[in-house]
Design a protein around this motif. Structure first.
Motif, PDB file in Angstrom:
ATOM      1  N   PRO A  16       0.821  -1.231   0.000  1.00  0.00           N
ATOM      2  CA  PRO A  16       0.000   0.000   0.000  1.00  0.00           C
ATOM      3  C   PRO A  16       0.845   1.267   0.000  1.00  0.00           C
ATOM      4  CG  PRO A  16      -0.656  -1.534   1.757  1.00  0.00           C
ATOM      5  CD  PRO A  16       0.682  -1.964   1.277  1.00  0.00           C
ATOM      6  N   GLY A  17       2.046   1.194  -0.494  1.00  0.00           N
ATOM      7  CA  GLY A  17       2.937   2.323  -0.590  1.00  0.00           C
ATOM      8  C   GLY A  17       4.240   2.046   0.155  1.00  0.00           C
ATOM      9  N   PRO A  18       5.371   2.355  -0.492  1.00  0.00           N
ATOM     10  CA  PRO A  18       5.469   2.954  -1.813  1.00  0.00           C
ATOM     11  C   PRO A  18       5.089   1.958  -2.913  1.00  0.00           C
ATOM     12  CG  PRO A  18       7.640   2.289  -1.079  1.00  0.00           C
ATOM     13  CD  PRO A  18       6.704   2.051   0.079  1.00  0.00           C
ATOM     14  N   VAL A  19       4.860   2.482  -4.105  1.00  0.00           N
ATOM     15  CA  VAL A  19       4.500   1.632  -5.240  1.00  0.00           C
ATOM     16  C   VAL A  19       5.508   1.860  -6.361  1.00  0.00           C
ATOM     17  CG1 VAL A  19       2.053   1.745  -4.620  1.00  0.00           C
ATOM     18  CG2 VAL A  19       2.964   3.345  -6.312  1.00  0.00           C
ATOM     19  N   GLU A  20       5.360   1.093  -7.419  1.00  0.00           N
ATOM     20  CA  GLU A  20       6.239   1.274  -8.575  1.00  0.00           C
ATOM     21  C   GLU A  20       5.997   2.653  -9.196  1.00  0.00           C
ATOM     22  OE1 GLU A  20       5.734  -1.985 -11.300  1.00  0.00           O
ATOM     23  OE2 GLU A  20       5.735  -3.452  -9.681  1.00  0.00           O
ATOM     24  N   ARG A 290      -9.292   6.383 -14.523  1.00  0.00           N
ATOM     25  CA  ARG A 290      -8.294   5.902 -13.563  1.00  0.00           C
ATOM     26  C   ARG A 290      -8.979   5.199 -12.389  1.00  0.00           C
ATOM     27  NH1 ARG A 290      -2.922   7.244 -13.218  1.00  0.00           N
ATOM     28  NH2 ARG A 290      -1.875   7.041 -11.205  1.00  0.00           N
ATOM     29  N   PHE A 291     -10.062   5.774 -11.901  1.00  0.00           N
ATOM     30  CA  PHE A 291     -10.788   5.140 -10.801  1.00  0.00           C
ATOM     31  C   PHE A 291     -11.325   3.776 -11.239  1.00  0.00           C
ATOM     32  CE2 PHE A 291     -12.008   9.758  -9.573  1.00  0.00           C
ATOM     33  CZ  PHE A 291     -10.735   9.977  -9.086  1.00  0.00           C
ATOM     34  N   GLU A 292     -11.839   3.700 -12.457  1.00  0.00           N
ATOM     35  CA  GLU A 292     -12.366   2.429 -12.964  1.00  0.00           C
ATOM     36  C   GLU A 292     -11.261   1.393 -13.134  1.00  0.00           C
ATOM     37  OE1 GLU A 292     -15.537   1.424 -13.309  1.00  0.00           O
ATOM     38  OE2 GLU A 292     -15.961   3.347 -12.327  1.00  0.00           O
ATOM     39  N   ARG A 293     -10.071   1.849 -13.547  1.00  0.00           N
ATOM     40  CA  ARG A 293      -8.944   0.920 -13.676  1.00  0.00           C
ATOM     41  C   ARG A 293      -8.602   0.300 -12.319  1.00  0.00           C
ATOM     42  NH1 ARG A 293      -3.472   1.812 -13.065  1.00  0.00           N
ATOM     43  NH2 ARG A 293      -3.579   4.081 -13.383  1.00  0.00           N
ATOM     44  N   HIS A 294      -8.582   1.115 -11.290  1.00  0.00           N
ATOM     45  CA  HIS A 294      -8.291   0.575  -9.959  1.00  0.00           C
ATOM     46  C   HIS A 294      -9.353  -0.438  -9.526  1.00  0.00           C
ATOM     47  CE1 HIS A 294      -5.328   3.825  -9.732  1.00  0.00           C
ATOM     48  NE2 HIS A 294      -4.827   3.208  -8.681  1.00  0.00           N
ATOM     49  N   LYS A 295     -10.608  -0.162  -9.842  1.00  0.00           N
ATOM     50  CA  LYS A 295     -11.690  -1.089  -9.476  1.00  0.00           C
ATOM     51  C   LYS A 295     -11.583  -2.402 -10.255  1.00  0.00           C
ATOM     52  CE  LYS A 295     -15.096   2.464  -8.243  1.00  0.00           C
ATOM     53  NZ  LYS A 295     -16.388   3.097  -8.649  1.00  0.00           N
ATOM     54  N   LEU A 296     -11.218  -2.323 -11.523  1.00  0.00           N
ATOM     55  CA  LEU A 296     -11.099  -3.535 -12.343  1.00  0.00           C
ATOM     56  C   LEU A 296     -10.032  -4.468 -11.789  1.00  0.00           C
ATOM     57  CD1 LEU A 296     -11.393  -5.342 -14.852  1.00  0.00           C
ATOM     58  CD2 LEU A 296      -9.852  -3.772 -16.057  1.00  0.00           C
ATOM     59  N   HIS A 297      -8.849  -3.942 -11.517  1.00  0.00           N
ATOM     60  CA  HIS A 297      -7.770  -4.808 -11.049  1.00  0.00           C
ATOM     61  C   HIS A 297      -8.019  -5.286  -9.618  1.00  0.00           C
ATOM     62  CE1 HIS A 297      -5.674  -4.237 -14.747  1.00  0.00           C
ATOM     63  NE2 HIS A 297      -5.587  -2.929 -14.586  1.00  0.00           N
ATOM     64  N   THR A 324      -6.117  -4.392  -0.579  1.00  0.00           N
ATOM     65  CA  THR A 324      -6.873  -5.610  -0.278  1.00  0.00           C
ATOM     66  C   THR A 324      -6.196  -6.341   0.874  1.00  0.00           C
ATOM     67  OG1 THR A 324      -7.640  -5.824  -2.564  1.00  0.00           O
ATOM     68  CG2 THR A 324      -7.678  -7.820  -1.206  1.00  0.00           C
ATOM     69  N   CYS A 325      -6.947  -6.562   1.946  1.00  0.00           N
ATOM     70  CA  CYS A 325      -6.418  -7.228   3.142  1.00  0.00           C
ATOM     71  C   CYS A 325      -6.835  -8.692   3.133  1.00  0.00           C
ATOM     72  CB  CYS A 325      -6.934  -6.538   4.402  1.00  0.00           C
ATOM     73  SG  CYS A 325      -6.389  -4.818   4.552  1.00  0.00           S
ATOM     74  N   GLY A 364      -1.376  -4.005  -2.170  1.00  0.00           N
ATOM     75  CA  GLY A 364      -1.738  -2.731  -2.767  1.00  0.00           C
ATOM     76  C   GLY A 364      -1.868  -2.833  -4.280  1.00  0.00           C
ATOM     77  N   THR A 365      -2.881  -2.192  -4.810  1.00  0.00           N
ATOM     78  CA  THR A 365      -3.053  -2.061  -6.268  1.00  0.00           C
ATOM     79  C   THR A 365      -3.208  -0.572  -6.545  1.00  0.00           C
ATOM     80  OG1 THR A 365      -5.401  -2.589  -5.908  1.00  0.00           O
ATOM     81  CG2 THR A 365      -3.985  -4.345  -6.743  1.00  0.00           C
ATOM     82  N   MET A 366      -2.090   0.119  -6.577  1.00  0.00           N
ATOM     83  CA  MET A 366      -2.078   1.578  -6.620  1.00  0.00           C
ATOM     84  C   MET A 366      -1.306   2.093  -7.823  1.00  0.00           C
ATOM     85  SD  MET A 366      -1.290   2.531  -2.643  1.00  0.00           S
ATOM     86  CE  MET A 366      -2.639   2.720  -1.473  1.00  0.00           C
ATOM     87  N   GLY A 367      -1.901   3.064  -8.496  1.00  0.00           N
ATOM     88  CA  GLY A 367      -1.196   3.780  -9.542  1.00  0.00           C
ATOM     89  C   GLY A 367      -0.580   2.887 -10.593  1.00  0.00           C
ATOM     90  N   TYR A 368       0.730   3.040 -10.829  1.00  0.00           N
ATOM     91  CA  TYR A 368       1.404   2.265 -11.871  1.00  0.00           C
ATOM     92  C   TYR A 368       1.525   0.790 -11.499  1.00  0.00           C
ATOM     93  CZ  TYR A 368       4.795   1.088 -15.499  1.00  0.00           C
ATOM     94  OH  TYR A 368       5.422   0.512 -16.574  1.00  0.00           O
ATOM     95  N   SER A 369       1.496   0.470 -10.208  1.00  0.00           N
ATOM     96  CA  SER A 369       1.520  -0.938  -9.793  1.00  0.00           C
ATOM     97  C   SER A 369       0.214  -1.643 -10.101  1.00  0.00           C
ATOM     98  CB  SER A 369       1.797  -1.043  -8.288  1.00  0.00           C
ATOM     99  OG  SER A 369       3.143  -0.745  -7.996  1.00  0.00           O
ATOM    100  N   CYS A 370      -0.828  -0.876 -10.345  1.00  0.00           N
ATOM    101  CA  CYS A 370      -2.162  -1.439 -10.595  1.00  0.00           C
ATOM    102  C   CYS A 370      -2.287  -1.811 -12.071  1.00  0.00           C
ATOM    103  CB  CYS A 370      -3.218  -0.405 -10.180  1.00  0.00           C
ATOM    104  SG  CYS A 370      -4.909  -0.998 -10.268  1.00  0.00           S
TER     105      CYS A 370
END
Length: 420
Positions: A16-20, A290-297, A324-325, A364-370
């Motif tokens: 959940p941070g840092p991410v790629e 971008r929000f939808e991309r995070h929800k998809l992954h 995701t825990c 974490g599924t954040m930003g570029y890591s997502c």
């Protein structure tokens, strides 16, 4: 002693941070250094402010980064508006609520708090009812709590704060750029973000925004300290005590980021380049997309974890989409699993804190890591490692379930494009 050339191994970072960091951001950081008052650089600063307004979804005059990690943004806003003896109300539903309490106490606030079990969030009405009892000057609350993977609804709380003339300060470090958060529409007076999460920029800056309600306090405090306050100013501040922090004094930072360009500190030039590119990429992608991309992954990850036979932790209704825990299976050494993922697959996931330490993993599924390849990699690797640890998983099911999600989404997207 001879030191070798710097080497950092390639990792798939799913914490959940840092991410790629997006490669385009890394390239931007190699841009030649400019002087901090060079017109070319101040133009870049102005562009950063405007892009931050769009990402924060605000018309606020002030939106700029604090040079420091995410915590510096929390401290900058809180120390600039808290006067000794001010009453601050902090609803706590994870680790970072406790951090807000500590910061407020250090600046002399009278802090009131309420807590709910980790893994849950507050019914907004509970917060409003307690707020009406406490009658604080400030409500400080976390929007996306990475320690528990939960997201607190804020719209009703913000409206109640505005109606009660209470300032609402929100820690949106984990959510900004990854989930919907509407600064103006939700009546948020001050908000703090972080670069190292959904913005996919290296850690080292804390983008903030605040409105004229906070700006009035900053202006009044400065006039009171100088002995030139009017009666109107005294409605916002009566303290003659100077802001304890010079570095985090927002009134001084306004003069630095505003048209006066008064020297306050030497700007972190390469980090401004990185933030500029990170924000540009977000707006080029589009906030909703971008929000939808995070929800998809997130959906694909959850499908894979559950198909594997693992259980998710926490209230699903208020899950933070980018964290995701996962409950650690009984009799499994969670740290051994994490170490093997890192050593054998170069994949990093996170443990947790406090009462959840050793009980859950956080992915974490954040930003570029997502990205799809990261979701599939972590599912395949986690299955292999759990088998090595003697866990009876449903072999092969995780990747198939995730692929099913991606296939359905691809077909739906294809059908939409055909119709349009």
């Amino acid at each position: 002693m001879v030191f070798s050339e710097l080497f950092a191994p390639s990792r798939t970072i799913m914490t959940p941070g840092p991410v790629e960091v997006d490669p385009r951001v890394l390239r931007a950081m190699s841009t030649p250094i400019l002087g901090q008052f060079d017109p070319a650089f101040t133009n870049i600063m102005n562009q950063v402010m405007e892009m931050l307004r769009q990402v924060f979804q605000t018309k606020n005059r002030w939106a700029f980064p604090i040079d420091g990690t995410s915590r510096s943004g929390n401290e900058a806003i809180l120390c600039s508006i808290i006067e000794p003896g001010d009453r601050v109300f902090v609803p706590i539903y994870g680790r970072f609520g406790h951090l807000l309490v500590e910061i407020c106490e250090r600046y002399g606030a009278e802090v009131h708090s309420m807590e709910c079990p980790w893994g849950e969030v507050f019914d907004p009405q509970m917060v409003i009812d307690e707020m009406n009892k406490v009658k604080p000057k400030i409500v400080a609350i976390v929007h996306g709590e990475t320690s528990t993977g939960r997201m607190q609804p804020l719209k009703e709380i913000g409206k109640a704060c505005r109606e009660g003339d209470i300032l609402l300060v929100v820690d949106a470090v984990a959510s900004i750029g990854g989930v919907q958060i509407k600064t103006d529409e939700w009546y948020i007076d001050g908000m703090i973000g972080g670069t190292q999460k959904c913005l996919s920029v290296p850690s080292g800056m804390a983008p903030i925004t605040y409105n004229e309600r906070i700006e009035n306090i900053l202006s009044a405090r400065k006039k009171v300290e100088r002995g030139i306050a009017t009666e109107e100013d005294l409605q916002f501040s009566r303290s003659r005590q100077a802001i304890a922090s010079n570095y985090f004094d927002l009134s001084m930072l306004q003069d630095y980021w505003g048209p006066r360009r008064l020297n306050h500190h030497t700007e972190a030039t390469s980090m401004i380049y990185a933030l500029h590119e990170g924000l540009r990429l977000i707006l080029a992608e589009g906030l909703e997309q971008r929000f939808e991309r995070h929800k998809l992954h997130e959906k694909a990850l959850i499908a894979g974890l559950e198909a594997m036979g693992l259980s998710l932790f926490g209230d699903p209704k208020h899950k933070l989409p980018c964290v995701t825990c996962v409950e650690i299976p009984k009799d499994v050494d969670g740290e051994s699993v994490r170490n093997m993922l890192l050593e054998q697959f170069s994949i990093e996931i996170a443990s947790s804190f406090g009462p959840l330490h050793g009980k859950i993993w956080r992915i974490g599924t954040m930003g570029y890591s997502c990205r799809k390849e990261n979701i599939l990699s972590v599912l395949g690797a986690l299955e292999a490692v759990l088998i090595r640890h003697g866990v009876n998983v449903h072999r092969g099911a995780a990747l198939q379930a995730a692929l099913d999600v991606y296939n359905v989404e691809r077909l739906a997207d294809f059908s939409f494009k055909k119709l349009s």
